[in-house]
Design a protein around this motif. Sequence first.
Motif, PDB file in Angstrom:
ATOM      1  N   GLY B  41      30.253  98.590  49.888  1.00 58.95           N
ATOM      2  CA  GLY B  41      29.691  98.717  48.548  1.00 58.95           C
ATOM      3  C   GLY B  41      29.800 100.109  47.974  1.00 58.95           C
ATOM      4  N   LYS B  44      35.157 101.475  47.529  1.00 55.47           N
ATOM      5  CA  LYS B  44      36.533 101.598  48.028  1.00 55.47           C
ATOM      6  C   LYS B  44      37.468 100.582  47.368  1.00 55.47           C
ATOM      7  N   SER B  45      37.063  99.308  47.385  1.00 56.14           N
ATOM      8  CA  SER B  45      37.917  98.268  46.808  1.00 56.14           C
ATOM      9  C   SER B  45      38.132  98.518  45.320  1.00 56.14           C
ATOM     10  N   THR B  46      37.048  98.923  44.652  1.00 55.74           N
ATOM     11  CA  THR B  46      37.158  99.197  43.219  1.00 55.74           C
ATOM     12  C   THR B  46      38.232 100.255  42.968  1.00 55.74           C
TER      13      THR B  46
HETATM   14  N1  ADP Z   1      33.339  92.974  38.935  1.00 56.92           N
HETATM   15  C1  ADP Z   1      32.217  93.521  39.346  1.00 56.92           C
HETATM   16  N2  ADP Z   1      31.073  93.305  38.654  1.00 56.92           N
HETATM   17  C2  ADP Z   1      29.902  93.867  39.044  1.00 56.92           C
HETATM   18  N3  ADP Z   1      29.782  94.644  40.106  1.00 56.92           N
HETATM   19  C3  ADP Z   1      30.876  94.909  40.844  1.00 56.92           C
HETATM   20  C4  ADP Z   1      32.144  94.356  40.505  1.00 56.92           C
HETATM   21  N4  ADP Z   1      33.052  94.781  41.417  1.00 56.92           N
HETATM   22  C5  ADP Z   1      32.372  95.555  42.274  1.00 56.92           C
HETATM   23  N5  ADP Z   1      31.071  95.643  41.944  1.00 56.92           N
HETATM   24  C6  ADP Z   1      30.029  96.435  42.621  1.00 56.92           C
HETATM   25  O1  ADP Z   1      30.533  97.745  42.730  1.00 56.92           O
HETATM   26  C7  ADP Z   1      30.149  98.319  43.970  1.00 56.92           C
HETATM   27  C8  ADP Z   1      31.395  98.738  44.732  1.00 56.92           C
HETATM   28  O2  ADP Z   1      32.056  97.588  45.202  1.00 56.92           O
HETATM   29  P1  ADP Z   1      33.375  97.660  46.103  1.00 56.92           P
HETATM   30  O3  ADP Z   1      34.349  98.545  45.447  1.00 56.92           O
HETATM   31  O4  ADP Z   1      33.797  96.260  46.345  1.00 56.92           O
HETATM   32  O5  ADP Z   1      32.841  98.303  47.429  1.00 56.92           O
HETATM   33  P2  ADP Z   1      33.545  98.401  48.857  1.00 56.92           P
HETATM   34  O6  ADP Z   1      34.917  97.868  48.759  1.00 56.92           O
HETATM   35  O7  ADP Z   1      33.497  99.835  49.211  1.00 56.92           O
HETATM   36  O8  ADP Z   1      32.703  97.607  49.786  1.00 56.92           O
HETATM   37  C9  ADP Z   1      29.329  97.261  44.682  1.00 56.92           C
HETATM   38  O9  ADP Z   1      27.968  97.522  44.435  1.00 56.92           O
HETATM   39  C10 ADP Z   1      29.766  95.990  44.029  1.00 56.92           C
HETATM   40  O10 ADP Z   1      28.741  95.031  44.090  1.00 56.92           O
END
Ligand code: ADP
Lengths: 372, 254
Positions: B41, B44-46
């Motif tokens: 969370g 990273k993925s974002t």
């Molecule tokens: N499309 C979206 N809408 C709302 N919240 C999002 C969305 N994508 C990611 N998040 C939130 O953004 C944060 C970062 O997510 P993410 O990048 O998936 O983290 P990681 O890959 O590091 O686990 C998290 O709190 C996630 O719930």
Amino acid sequence: MIGLLKFALKNILRRRTRTLLTIGGISIGIATIVTLGILAAGIQHSMGRVLMPAGVDLTITEAGVGDLIMSRITTKQLQKIQTIEGVETAFGQLVSVTRTDISPFFMIFGMHRQDLKIAGFEIVEGRDFADGSNEVIMGRMAATNFNKEVGDNIVLGIRTHKIVGIYESGNPIQDGGAVLPIDVLWANNNEAREFTMVLVDVADVVDVGGLGQKIEEVFDGEVIALSSIAELGKIDQGMEIINFAVYAISLLAVVIGGIGAMNTIMMSVFERTREIGILRAVGWSRKRVFAMILNESIIIGICATVIGVLLGILVIAFIMTFPTAKALIQPVYSEVIFVIAVIVGILVSVIGGTYPAIRATKFAPTEALRYE
Amino acid sequence: MNDIYARNIHKHYDNGRIRALNGVNLDIANGEFVALMGPSGCGKSTLLHMVGGLDKPDLGKLVVADQDLIKTRDLTSFRARTVGFVFQLHNLLPSLTAIENVMIPMHEIRQSESSRRKRALELLDKVGISKRVSGLPSQLSGGERQRVAIARALANSPPIILADEPTGNLDSKNGEQIMALLTQIWKTDGTTLLIITHDMSVAQRAQRMLYMRDGELSNNLPHSLCDDTGSAISFGGCFPGTKRDSERDIEVRS
Ligand SMILES: Nc1ncnc2c1ncn2[C@@H]1O[C@H](COP(=O)(O)OP(=O)(O)O)[C@@H](O)[C@H]1O
Ligand SMILES: [Mg+2]
């Protein structure tokens, strides 16, 4: 594009039951169009043949009556028509519906004996009636249906008539009725000695349409001259009403089928939110996603059209196994109705697929991937 | 210029309540292999999605392979040609066979079916599953699926490979093999490789490790620092008890 089609096909084959139900929904709509269209064309054709037997070039009726049975052409008008240049023979026919001892609504035609042949009444048993007598000839179908033979009596209106012959005309409406001498019919219920219509045989060299126009002009628009069965709607609104009903019912059936199709395609699109997101993530354009969903819809539409057309023909074949239906209608398998069915089938699938396809292009790739 | 150049990248969700990326700066050179770590969370993925053109930042400057991703209106072509994605879940389309899955990204680039097929066969051979080309994803093992996914990522020979926990759903033996494959591709093809992982042994294959926390890249840790045993342990100790995304995923679903 072959890859795309194959992909679309695979997608719709994944949910076979649902796909079949969707195809079923649309194809019932298509079958409705085909069945009603063919039957209506059949009725129209039979009506038309009453008005325009095979040997007749022009049919003259009164203008502005709405229903053929209300049309009145006077003897004087007939005589005038006979003098117009280009008219070879012209004769009057009275069409009426009467009460009989065998049926409350019975079609009767009044004419002179000498005009029977050109009007399309072929004596197949017994003989012609004599003008001025109480003799009638009866259609083959009426005779069969009501169990009458040459030599039997029949009550038409208030008088008793003697059946002297059986005729066939190839037209279910005429074959379901009887013909009697017009002077007798006049004596019964038409003091003014009028006809319902005048049938005209035109000299070979004359332009039929032009002559029809000329006749309409001579009578100052008081009459209508029909030169083809297709113009039937000009004088008979009943036909228009039938056509309107056919269109309305078909439209309804198609709209219901189309909404069903849109609904299932929408469902399948939302189920595949993730997959569509992946396609976008690995480089598919919005356009390609749109094309894929639309392809799925069109494949469904094409299947539904083929099945619907076959189903429609089958339903007609089934209806025609009933003698009553056979007596009333000769189905006319016009190409027009099949062309309409195909166009509607494709159109419904394109329209039903467009909205879901647009929705599919709006899915963000990240939205699909975030449930990791 | 750097292959990936990001300055002050922001990405907020839920009307700013979630600050997934909070001013990220990132420089990755051409041909570099970088591992990105951090708790679940943290964003990273974002970040990976922004770099791969799946989404756009709210704010900042982002240039990838000389293309300004914030100014580019339609990123379709960028996604098809410039980046290849490998996800934690293989994300193959279930109705398509292995080879058909590999051919998907080629639709935008190669016109003829036969040339797509030929290229897909080459790639499946390259990732070592030339014998399973017509298997459906459901008929393949986890490792095989991830190999197909890698072949799909390579479909249009992108200069950049982005992998989001590619071993997260595999056992250690299969994970090891997948990493060996990715490393080999990185070496032979000279691609830029950015990989998200929770696994120290995976991260140690990279030339450089980045650590992310609360939407910020806290530190550019050089590989040598983590290489000595003390650093590696303390680095791993940064997030003791943090659940891997895969475990979280399973919890969410059940
Ligand atoms: N499309 C979206 N809408 C709302 N919240 C999002 C969305 N994508 C990611 N998040 C939130 O953004 C944060 C970062 O997510 P993410 O990048 O998936 O983290 P990681 O890959 O590091 O686990 C998290 O709190 C996630 O719930
Ligand atoms: Mg993640």
